[in-house]
Every structure is written in structure tokens, then in C-alpha cells.
Design a protein around this motif. Structure first.
Motif, PDB file in Angstrom:
ATOM      1  N   ARG A 233       0.842  -1.195   0.000  1.00 27.07           N
ATOM      2  CA  ARG A 233       0.000   0.000   0.000  1.00 27.07           C
ATOM      3  C   ARG A 233       0.872   1.238   0.000  1.00 27.07           C
ATOM      4  O   ARG A 233       1.963   1.238   0.551  1.00 27.07           O
ATOM      5  CB  ARG A 233      -0.905   0.006   1.229  1.00 27.07           C
ATOM      6  CG  ARG A 233      -1.905  -1.106   1.174  1.00 27.07           C
ATOM      7  CD  ARG A 233      -2.980  -0.932   2.225  1.00 27.07           C
ATOM      8  NE  ARG A 233      -3.877  -2.057   2.148  1.00 27.07           N
ATOM      9  CZ  ARG A 233      -3.607  -3.254   2.636  1.00 27.07           C
ATOM     10  NH1 ARG A 233      -2.471  -3.448   3.270  1.00 27.07           N
ATOM     11  NH2 ARG A 233      -4.454  -4.238   2.494  1.00 27.07           N
TER      12      ARG A 233
ATOM     13  N   GLU B 122      -9.590 -14.171   1.332  1.00 27.81           N
ATOM     14  CA  GLU B 122      -8.972 -13.172   2.213  1.00 27.81           C
ATOM     15  C   GLU B 122      -9.191 -13.578   3.665  1.00 27.81           C
ATOM     16  O   GLU B 122     -10.203 -14.193   3.997  1.00 27.81           O
ATOM     17  CB  GLU B 122      -9.614 -11.788   1.979  1.00 27.81           C
ATOM     18  CG  GLU B 122      -8.925 -10.950   0.920  1.00 27.81           C
ATOM     19  CD  GLU B 122      -7.632 -10.309   1.434  1.00 27.81           C
ATOM     20  OE1 GLU B 122      -7.061 -10.789   2.428  1.00 27.81           O
ATOM     21  OE2 GLU B 122      -7.201  -9.326   0.822  1.00 27.81           O
ATOM     22  N   ASP B 123      -8.259 -13.202   4.537  1.00 31.13           N
ATOM     23  CA  ASP B 123      -8.451 -13.471   5.962  1.00 31.13           C
ATOM     24  C   ASP B 123      -9.445 -12.481   6.574  1.00 31.13           C
ATOM     25  O   ASP B 123     -10.324 -12.860   7.331  1.00 31.13           O
ATOM     26  CB  ASP B 123      -7.117 -13.452   6.722  1.00 31.13           C
ATOM     27  CG  ASP B 123      -6.306 -12.188   6.448  1.00 31.13           C
ATOM     28  OD1 ASP B 123      -6.584 -11.502   5.440  1.00 31.13           O
ATOM     29  OD2 ASP B 123      -5.402 -11.877   7.240  1.00 31.13           O
TER      30      ASP B 123
ATOM     31  N   ASP C 231     -11.883  -5.118   5.763  1.00 27.42           N
ATOM     32  CA  ASP C 231     -12.189  -3.972   6.615  1.00 27.42           C
ATOM     33  C   ASP C 231     -12.886  -2.905   5.782  1.00 27.42           C
ATOM     34  O   ASP C 231     -14.093  -2.867   5.682  1.00 27.42           O
ATOM     35  CB  ASP C 231     -10.856  -3.410   7.138  1.00 27.42           C
ATOM     36  CG  ASP C 231     -10.813  -3.397   8.631  1.00 27.42           C
ATOM     37  OD1 ASP C 231     -11.885  -3.258   9.245  1.00 27.42           O
ATOM     38  OD2 ASP C 231      -9.721  -3.522   9.194  1.00 27.42           O
ATOM     39  N   THR C 232     -12.074  -2.030   5.166  1.00 29.23           N
ATOM     40  CA  THR C 232     -12.643  -0.971   4.329  1.00 29.23           C
ATOM     41  C   THR C 232     -13.210  -1.535   3.032  1.00 29.23           C
ATOM     42  O   THR C 232     -14.070  -0.917   2.405  1.00 29.23           O
ATOM     43  CB  THR C 232     -11.567   0.075   3.961  1.00 29.23           C
ATOM     44  OG1 THR C 232     -10.558  -0.567   3.176  1.00 29.23           O
ATOM     45  CG2 THR C 232     -10.937   0.688   5.192  1.00 29.23           C
TER      46      THR C 232
ATOM     47  N   THR D 212      -8.946  -3.036  -0.463  1.00 29.42           N
ATOM     48  CA  THR D 212      -7.996  -4.015  -1.004  1.00 29.42           C
ATOM     49  C   THR D 212      -8.715  -5.034  -1.880  1.00 29.42           C
ATOM     50  O   THR D 212      -8.306  -5.318  -3.010  1.00 29.42           O
ATOM     51  CB  THR D 212      -7.266  -4.749   0.147  1.00 29.42           C
ATOM     52  OG1 THR D 212      -6.728  -3.788   1.034  1.00 29.42           O
ATOM     53  CG2 THR D 212      -6.168  -5.649  -0.379  1.00 29.42           C
TER      54      THR D 212
HETATM   55  C1  PRP Z   1      -5.363  -7.273   5.539  1.00 31.51           C
HETATM   56  C2  PRP Z   1      -6.176  -8.316   4.799  1.00 31.51           C
HETATM   57  C3  PRP Z   1      -6.572  -7.607   3.537  1.00 31.51           C
HETATM   58  C4  PRP Z   1      -6.659  -6.162   3.962  1.00 31.51           C
HETATM   59  C5  PRP Z   1      -8.083  -5.784   4.145  1.00 31.51           C
HETATM   60  O1  PRP Z   1      -4.045  -7.307   5.105  1.00 31.51           O
HETATM   61  O2  PRP Z   1      -5.433  -9.485   4.536  1.00 31.51           O
HETATM   62  O3  PRP Z   1      -5.625  -7.796   2.505  1.00 31.51           O
HETATM   63  O4  PRP Z   1      -5.960  -6.018   5.209  1.00 31.51           O
HETATM   64  O5  PRP Z   1      -8.196  -4.432   4.534  1.00 31.51           O
HETATM   65  P1  PRP Z   1      -9.161  -3.434   3.775  1.00 31.51           P
HETATM   66  O6  PRP Z   1     -10.495  -4.111   3.590  1.00 31.51           O
HETATM   67  O7  PRP Z   1      -9.240  -2.244   4.715  1.00 31.51           O
HETATM   68  O8  PRP Z   1      -8.538  -3.061   2.459  1.00 31.51           O
HETATM   69  P2  PRP Z   1      -2.859  -6.559   5.876  1.00 31.51           P
HETATM   70  O9  PRP Z   1      -2.669  -5.195   5.321  1.00 31.51           O
HETATM   71  O10 PRP Z   1      -3.090  -6.631   7.345  1.00 31.51           O
HETATM   72  O11 PRP Z   1      -1.574  -7.387   5.429  1.00 31.51           O
HETATM   73  P3  PRP Z   1      -1.155  -8.878   5.859  1.00 31.51           P
HETATM   74  O12 PRP Z   1      -2.137  -9.823   5.178  1.00 31.51           O
HETATM   75  O13 PRP Z   1       0.234  -9.042   5.336  1.00 31.51           O
HETATM   76  O14 PRP Z   1      -1.251  -8.956   7.355  1.00 31.51           O
END
Ligand code: PRP
Length: 183
Positions: free
Chosen positions: A76, A106-107, A110-111, A114
């Protein structure tokens, strides 16, 4: 991390939010549904590194149909609300998707920024179908709507660690999810 902090690292986290058994039960249900929906189809499961590692491994192994799998990696541009949706691919797919059925895993979402970006990117590969599966759907901070075909758990606005989720790269390897309140 020195020896003291290594031995006390679990004392820093809060109560367990989802036990290993609860997670695995739900992963099994998702895998059964996905196996039914994609039976007889050429399925490619795509994960976004790194948090998805354990969920994706458990999901794939609980499925009763064959599936290819691949990973994307992203970075990002910045932490502000204006820049957090600006995402750059740092690892693209190795598997071709054209004419195949793609399932993004995806795990946590949130917003939604991504997932929105990744789905748009995957569409350029012209898969026959494209759906998304998420273990943890945290809707309170949603900025953009994303269509989720499979959701493990809808969760409140808690900071969680474990099962792939980290706080400053710690706690990802825990088999359960715990609450965490960073200072
Ligand atoms: C997390 C998750 C998604 C993203 C979702 O990744 O795996 O890719 O955040 O967030 P959003 O809906 O707000 O876009 P993270 O940035 O924590 O990276 P990681 O998987 O390496 O921990």
C-alpha cells in the motif's frame, strides 16, 4: 524480541475471541459449500499474502474437490484514508485464469478497498467466474461495497490477532483468534 519478551508474549494479548475449534468448524462448513458449488469445475483459489496463509491452507485441505491455488502480494502507498486504497501488486499470479473459475480468499476485510482493487485486477485475467471468500468480515469501517460469496464470521470492530492476523508481525502463528488492544 529478547528472551523475556518472548516468554511473556502471550500475556500481552486479550481474551480468546474464536477458539481453534470454532474456527475449524466454520472453515469446514465453508469448504463443504465451496466443494458443492464448484464440483466438476476448474477452480483456482487465490490468496493475498500474508495473513491468509493459515485460513487458505485449512480451507483447501478441507475441500473435497481438486483446486489449483496461487498467491498475490501487494503493498500500500500510505496509511491515510486517501491513500490506503492505493494498492500496488508486488507479486502477480503464476496460474492462468482465462476460462477458469477464480475464487479470491482473504483473511479479513475492513474498508473493502484491497478486495475491490484485487477483484478489479483479477477481472483483467478474464476468468470464467470470479467470487470472493473471507473468513472475517468487519463491516464497521467499510468504505466500498464488495460482493462476498462466502463469509466465515461477521465481526464487530475489535482488533484481533492470531490465525494469520498480526500486530507488528507478532501473533500470526496462533491457532486461535484473540482480542488485542494496542497502546
Ligand atoms: C489485511 C487483509 C486484507 C486487507 C483488508 O491485510 O489481509 O488484505 O488487510 O483491509 P481493507 O479491507 O481495509 O482493504 P494486511 O494489510 O493486514 O496485510 P497482511 O495480510 O500481510 O497482514
Amino acid at each position: 524480541m529478547n528472551n523475556t519478551s518472548f516468554s511473556t508474549w502471550l500475556e500481552e494479548i486479550g481474551p480468546i475471541y474464536l477458539t481453534e475449534a470454532q474456527i475449524q468448524e466454520r472453515v469446514g462448513q465453508l469448504a463443504a459449500q465451496i466443494s458443492q458449488d464448484y464440483a466438476g469445475k476448474d477452480l483456482v483459489v487465490i490468496g493475498v499474502l500474508r495473513g491468509v496463509l493459515f485460513f487458505m491452507a485449512d480451507l483447501l485441505r478441507a475441500m473435497t474437490i481438486p483446486a489449483a491455488f496461487d498467491f498475490l502480494a501487494i503493498s500500500r502507498y500510505g496509511p491515510t484514508e486517501q491513500t490506503q486504497g492505493v494498492v500496488r501488486l508486488t507479486k502477480d499470479l503464476n496460474e492462468p485464469l482465462r476460462g477458469r473459475h477464480a475464487l479470491l480468499v482473504e483473511d479479513i476485510i475492513d474498508t473493502g478497498l484491497t478486495t475491490h482493487f484485487i477483484l478489479r485486477t483479477l477481472r483483467l485475467h478474464e476468468p470464467e467466474s470470479l467470487k470472493a471468500c473471507v473468513l472475517l468480515n468487519r463491516t464497521q469501517r467499510r468504505i466500498i461495497d464488495v460482493n462476498l460469496a462466502y463469509v466465515g464470521f461477521d465481526i464487530p470492530d475489535y482488533y484481533l490477532v492470531g490465525y494469520g492476523l498480526d500486530f507488528r508481525e507478532r501473533y500470526r502463528t496462533l491457532p486461535y483468534l484473540a482480542k488485542f488492544e494496542p497502546d
